[in-house]
Design a protein around this motif. Structure first.
Motif, short mmCIF file in Angstrom:
data_model
loop_
_atom_site.label_atom_id
_atom_site.label_comp_id
_atom_site.label_asym_id
_atom_site.label_seq_id
_atom_site.Cartn_x
_atom_site.Cartn_y
_atom_site.Cartn_z
N ARG A 201 -9.61 8.40 -2.67
CA ARG A 201 -10.17 7.68 -3.83
C ARG A 201 -11.29 8.50 -4.49
N HIS B 102 -1.79 -7.41 -9.42
CA HIS B 102 -2.29 -7.40 -10.80
C HIS B 102 -1.46 -8.25 -11.76
N ASP C 293 -6.35 1.38 -1.86
CA ASP C 293 -7.80 1.11 -1.93
C ASP C 293 -8.39 0.54 -0.64
#
Ligand code: ATP
Ligand code: MG
Length: 133
Positions: A87, A54, A120
């Motif tokens: 998740r 990120h 993820d």
């Protein structure tokens, strides 16, 4: 049966709210098992390395400052389809749109202070677990 391992982090906001136990209870009752855990306060370098994907995002500095703001609870979860299941239990990144009954809906505050992290993908899980353990 597809047993997987995934990395979960109870973030500084949730640790400060004293809800580590409440969050762990949700994970365990959903069939996920904690197979390793530790509490750490990250350095800026560690947080930046962990969230390196990120680094070009507009929220990166805010994210890093938040992640180093207090201790975090880092755990390896094991279970059937653990990455996807974790998740689902966490809910969407933004707690205000996360499904009711998810951890982020109940314990998150905003897009940055959203209580919990979860790998993820299988690739992320391998990288993240080996980063901390
Ligand atoms: P995580 O990786 O922490 O499990 P996620 O996979 O749901 O969260 P990512 O897109 O990977 O979401 O973003 C990583 C983290 O960066 C988010 O959990 C949140 O703390 C922060 N973040 C993401 N999007 C925003 C945003 N729009 N504004 C502020 N912070 C954000
Ligand atoms: Mg993510």
């Amino acid at each position: 049966m597809k047993t997987e391992h995934t990395l979960s982090i109870i973030k500084p906001d949730a640790v400060a709210k004293n809800v580590i136990g409440a969050i762990i209870n949700r994970l365990e009752t959903s069939g996920l098992m904690i197979v390793n855990a530790k509490i750490l306060q990250l350095t800026s370098i560690q947080a930046s390395e962990f969230y390196a994907a990120h680094q070009n995002k507009f929220f990166f500095n805010e994210l890093i400052n938040f992640m180093i703001s207090g201790p975090i609870f880092i755990q390896i979860l094991k279970g059937y389809q653990a990455i996807k299941k974790n998740r689902e239990i966490m809910g969407a990144t933004d707690p205000t749109v996360a499904l009711s009954g998810t951890i982020r809906s109940d314990y998150g505050y905003n897009c940055t202070k959203n209580a919990i992290h979860g790998s993820d993908s299988k690739k992320s899980a391998i990288r993240e677990i080996s980063y901390f353990f």
